[in-house]
Design a protein around this motif. Structure first.
Motif, PDB file in Angstrom:
ATOM      1  N   ARG A 158       0.816  -1.207   0.000  1.00  0.00           N
ATOM      2  CA  ARG A 158       0.000   0.000   0.000  1.00  0.00           C
ATOM      3  C   ARG A 158       0.851   1.259   0.000  1.00  0.00           C
ATOM      4  O   ARG A 158       0.390   2.330  -0.322  1.00  0.00           O
ATOM      5  CB  ARG A 158      -0.918   0.007   1.226  1.00  0.00           C
ATOM      6  CG  ARG A 158      -2.151  -0.823   1.010  1.00  0.00           C
ATOM      7  CD  ARG A 158      -2.871  -0.996   2.312  1.00  0.00           C
ATOM      8  NE  ARG A 158      -2.036  -1.760   3.243  1.00  0.00           N
ATOM      9  CZ  ARG A 158      -2.496  -2.247   4.393  1.00  0.00           C
ATOM     10  NH1 ARG A 158      -3.715  -2.028   4.763  1.00  0.00           N
ATOM     11  NH2 ARG A 158      -1.723  -2.951   5.179  1.00  0.00           N
ATOM     12  N   GLU A 186     -23.466  -5.590  -3.848  1.00  0.00           N
ATOM     13  CA  GLU A 186     -23.327  -6.817  -3.056  1.00  0.00           C
ATOM     14  C   GLU A 186     -23.922  -6.649  -1.678  1.00  0.00           C
ATOM     15  O   GLU A 186     -23.225  -6.443  -0.706  1.00  0.00           O
ATOM     16  CB  GLU A 186     -21.850  -7.185  -2.942  1.00  0.00           C
ATOM     17  CG  GLU A 186     -21.330  -7.786  -4.214  1.00  0.00           C
ATOM     18  CD  GLU A 186     -19.879  -8.178  -4.082  1.00  0.00           C
ATOM     19  OE1 GLU A 186     -19.389  -8.285  -2.954  1.00  0.00           O
ATOM     20  OE2 GLU A 186     -19.264  -8.362  -5.137  1.00  0.00           O
ATOM     21  N   THR A 208      -6.123  -1.334   9.789  1.00  0.00           N
ATOM     22  CA  THR A 208      -4.703  -1.434  10.080  1.00  0.00           C
ATOM     23  C   THR A 208      -4.232  -0.341  11.023  1.00  0.00           C
ATOM     24  O   THR A 208      -3.060  -0.273  11.340  1.00  0.00           O
ATOM     25  CB  THR A 208      -3.891  -1.320   8.790  1.00  0.00           C
ATOM     26  OG1 THR A 208      -4.286  -0.113   8.149  1.00  0.00           O
ATOM     27  CG2 THR A 208      -4.151  -2.485   7.907  1.00  0.00           C
ATOM     28  N   ARG A 225     -18.643  -1.763  -2.801  1.00  0.00           N
ATOM     29  CA  ARG A 225     -19.648  -2.462  -3.608  1.00  0.00           C
ATOM     30  C   ARG A 225     -20.979  -2.505  -2.891  1.00  0.00           C
ATOM     31  O   ARG A 225     -21.728  -3.461  -2.999  1.00  0.00           O
ATOM     32  CB  ARG A 225     -19.172  -3.879  -3.888  1.00  0.00           C
ATOM     33  CG  ARG A 225     -17.913  -3.884  -4.695  1.00  0.00           C
ATOM     34  CD  ARG A 225     -17.635  -5.257  -5.208  1.00  0.00           C
ATOM     35  NE  ARG A 225     -16.196  -5.476  -5.205  1.00  0.00           N
ATOM     36  CZ  ARG A 225     -15.645  -6.591  -4.787  1.00  0.00           C
ATOM     37  NH1 ARG A 225     -16.393  -7.573  -4.340  1.00  0.00           N
ATOM     38  NH2 ARG A 225     -14.347  -6.740  -4.809  1.00  0.00           N
TER      39      ARG A 225
END
Lengths: 283, 395
Positions: free
Chosen positions: B53, B289, B178, B285
């Protein structure tokens, strides 16, 4: 150390940045941590490094129950106790009940070996921390026999991770890191060429086209990877499918044997639905 | 040259340490590269960056430092999309007391009706005042203004927290699990929820039983094994995301990050403002979803503990009326769904990142609190502790 530089092998295409990372790790004797999408050849890398540098290859596969100590050694107290009741003579030497782990093996081998620690993220969070000292100093102490096991040669350690857990900073600091990016079309062509050297040019380009198109379908749960492409091409060759079957307007033809690329029934449904929709639009 | 590079990397937020920097210097002195910029770049990246990242940021620092290009960071951090019509020019500031005083404009139907009428009437851009659609006014339509039942149009972050319809669809990023900084305290608080149980394969020696059995076995060793102890608590985490939650994203990330590493049986879902018939797991999404809430209700057993995280700051319609949701038409009111959740998972608490002082000014917070049977706690360490204790009390 110019003779022991890794440049990829006949079976394995390595990009420039990957070669650099491997060579840096080999030269400095530090572990190399490799991450990347599943199926981009992380595990294979270690095997190929061992093969191209002509070194013995050791593999330590990590599971969720693996403890760091198991990589060093295990003391089988129970069978010793049992042997003592049965009056076995072996019982007097504690060394008979110490089972060597993969790290011990790697440390005591005569030539510098390649050790693969596969899928380190599967283990407990504390696992990498427990190996810090051993990987740093390349030595450990066997409490039962009071001896220090020291590496004859610093092994080349390659660690793979699928990113299921974050690894601790202290561990990362000691490694070189490389992220295997998904190969672009040219690299992919080279990879396929290495595996199927006699593939017809047309079939190759058509199948790659279809493959990258499927990868671009939005919302797939599991996008097909390099290893799946190779399987698919193998199937295409085995079934003797002509390139024409893959050709032309991809929205109209379902690629044959697409089950090799899509491994999830929801993905297959999604893909079929998209095909159906684009077909309706055209009619 | 190299030290500057190191410092610049740290400034850009890449967690490079001295050890890694020394590793790079060592590699250079061992002549791993052949004085080639490209190879040097690969080497520096492998030695200094430990997370894909950060690759992008590293590339930018490397580019600017070694090629003398201008820093790209202003573009990265300061990028804003200009809004053409409803541009932010002035903002109305009101105190809490003022907000509580401003009256609502009739009912729900009337609001929608008037909005349609105004849209037809109005042609140009509008600012200030309290009738037209525009910015910084007290009309119920437009942005950057204030009215308790207003409709929000084209605004980056919801400025005041009461808009009834969000018209600008924004992409929210997922909570970053994180964030480790400062999560230790939260982990300690969550640890109280732990409940150990022996599950799975027997692989630990049960010393007591072994001694007992061996004695009974006339001194011959008979081994007894038990499964290892695992943390068996099961937690369902529902997180409110976007809209008024933008202010609290840091606190939620910390909680999420701590919970992720603390519980083995942790399931999380996102919702917006209030729980309705659909939840989602991936915020990017969220429209494609969705998981049906009924499925979730039927999937996870009664032994799960439910933790809802949200500021509960919304229009009261979102709780009480069918069709009151800001994003879609919901056939059943939010309170019906919340009641269903509580029936399935009686061990439930609501954590609210909004400061407790403001709770009494916001009617929707009062309503949710009542629905939760007063089990709403502030998202602070203290509140978390109280909540966890409450979770353990409910049998």
């Amino acid at each position: 150390m110019s003779e022991s530089r890794f440049r990829g092998t006949e079976q394995y295409i390595a990009t420039d940045d990957l070669m650099m990372a491997v060579n840096a790790a080999v030269t400095l004797g530090r572990p190399l941590l490799v991450k990347g999408e599943p199926g981009t050849g992380k595990t294979q890398l270690a095997e190929e490094v061992a093969r191209s540098l002509n070194r013995p290859f050791l593999q330590w596969h990590i599971k969720s129950t693996t403890k760091a100590q198991q990589g060093l050694y295990e003391y089988d107290a129970v069978s010793r106790l049992r042997d003592s009741q049965l009056g076995d003579a072996r019982v007097h030497d504690i060394g008979n009940y110490i089972v060597k782990g993969k790290l011990w093996e790697a440390f005591t081998i005569d030539v510098q070996p390649v050790l693969l620690i596969d899928e380190i993220d599967k283990a407990d969070i504390e696992f990498p921390n427990d190996l810090l000292h051993e990987l740093d100093r390349m030595e450990f102490f066997v409490y039962e026999t009071r001896e220090v096991i020291k590496a004859h040669h610093r092994p080349i350690i390659i660690i793979t991770s699928n990113n299921e857990k974050e690894l601790p900073d202290a561990f990362l600091r000691r490694c070189f890191f490389h992220y295997i990016r998904f190969p672009d079309k040219e690299t992919m062509e080279r990879i396929v060429n290495v595996h199927y050297p006699n593939l017809k040019k047309r079939l190759l380009s058509e199948s790659l086209e279809a493959f990258f198109e499927i990868r671009d379908v939005p919302g797939l749960k599991k996008r097909p990877s390099t290893s799946e492409l190779l399987d698919w091409i193998k199937l295409l060759v085995a079934e003797d499918i002509p390139p024409e079957a893959l050709r032309g307007d991809q929205h109209k033809i379902v690629p044959p044997l697409y089950g090799a690329l899509l491994k999830n029934e929801q993905d297959v449904h999604l893909f079929e639905r998209l095909l159906f929709m684009s077909r309706r639009k055209k009619d | 040259m190299m030290t500057d590079f190191f410092l610049k990397l740290r400034q850009a937020g890449i967690p490079v340490t001295l050890t890694e920097f020394l590793t790079l210097l060592e590699a250079l002195s061992q002549r791993v590269t052949a004085h080639n910029v490209e190879e040097f770049y690969y080497l520096a990246r492998a030695a200094l960056v430990k997370d894909e990242r950060h690759y992008d940021r590293f590339d930018q620092v490397f580019g600017s430092h070694f090629k003398g290009l201008e820093t790209l960071f202003d573009q990265v951090i300061g990028a804003k999309v200009p809004l053409e019509w409803l541009h932010k020019l002035a903002e109305l500031t009101l105190t809490d007391e003022d907000k509580a005083l401003i009256e609502s404009l009739g009912g729900w139907e009337k609001l929608m009706e008037t909005f349609a009428k105004r849209m037809a009437e109005q042609e140009g851009r509008h600012e200030g005042g309290n009738k037209w659609i525009g910015t910084a006014g007290r009309s119920p339509f437009g942005t950057y203004g204030y009215n308790p039942e207003g409709i929000r149009i084209g605004q980056h972050e919801s400025r005041e927290r009461r808009a009834v319809k969000v018209w600008d669809r924004r992409e929210f990023r997922n909570l970053d699990d994180t964030v480790e900084l400062g999560t230790r305290n939260i982990k300690v608080a969550l640890r109280r929820l732990r409940r150990f149980a022996r599950e799975g394969a027997a692989e630990e020696l049960d010393l007591d039983d072994t001694i007992r059995s061996t004695a009974r076995n006339a001194g011959y060793l008979e081994l007894k094994m038990v499964p290892e102890r695992h943390n068996a608590v099961k937690v369902l985490l529902f997180l409110d995301i976007g809209g008024s939650m933008d202010d609290h994203i840091r606190a939620c990330e910390e909680l999420f990050s701590a919970a992720r590493s603390e519980f083995k049986h942790l399931e999380y879902f996102y919702f917006h403002n209030m729980v309705y018939e659909g939840l989602w797991k991936d915020n990017r999404r969220r429209y494609t979803e969705k998981t049906e809430t009924l499925t979730v209700l039927n999937t996870f057993g009664h032994d799960y503990k439910l933790i809802l995280v949200g500021d509960a700051t919304m229009s009261p319609y979102e709780i009480t009326y069918p069709g009151g949701s800001v994003e879609h038409f919901n056939p059943e009111a939010g309170e019906v769904w919340l009641d269903r959740l509580l029936r399935t998972w009686p061990r439930a608490i609501w954590l609210n990142p909004q400061s407790q002082k403001r709770w009494s000014y916001v009617p929707s917070i009062q309503m949710v609190r009542e629905l939760m049977g007063e089990r709403m706690y502030p998202l602070t360490l203290e509140g978390l502790g109280q909540g966890i204790r409450a979770l353990q009390r409910i049998r």
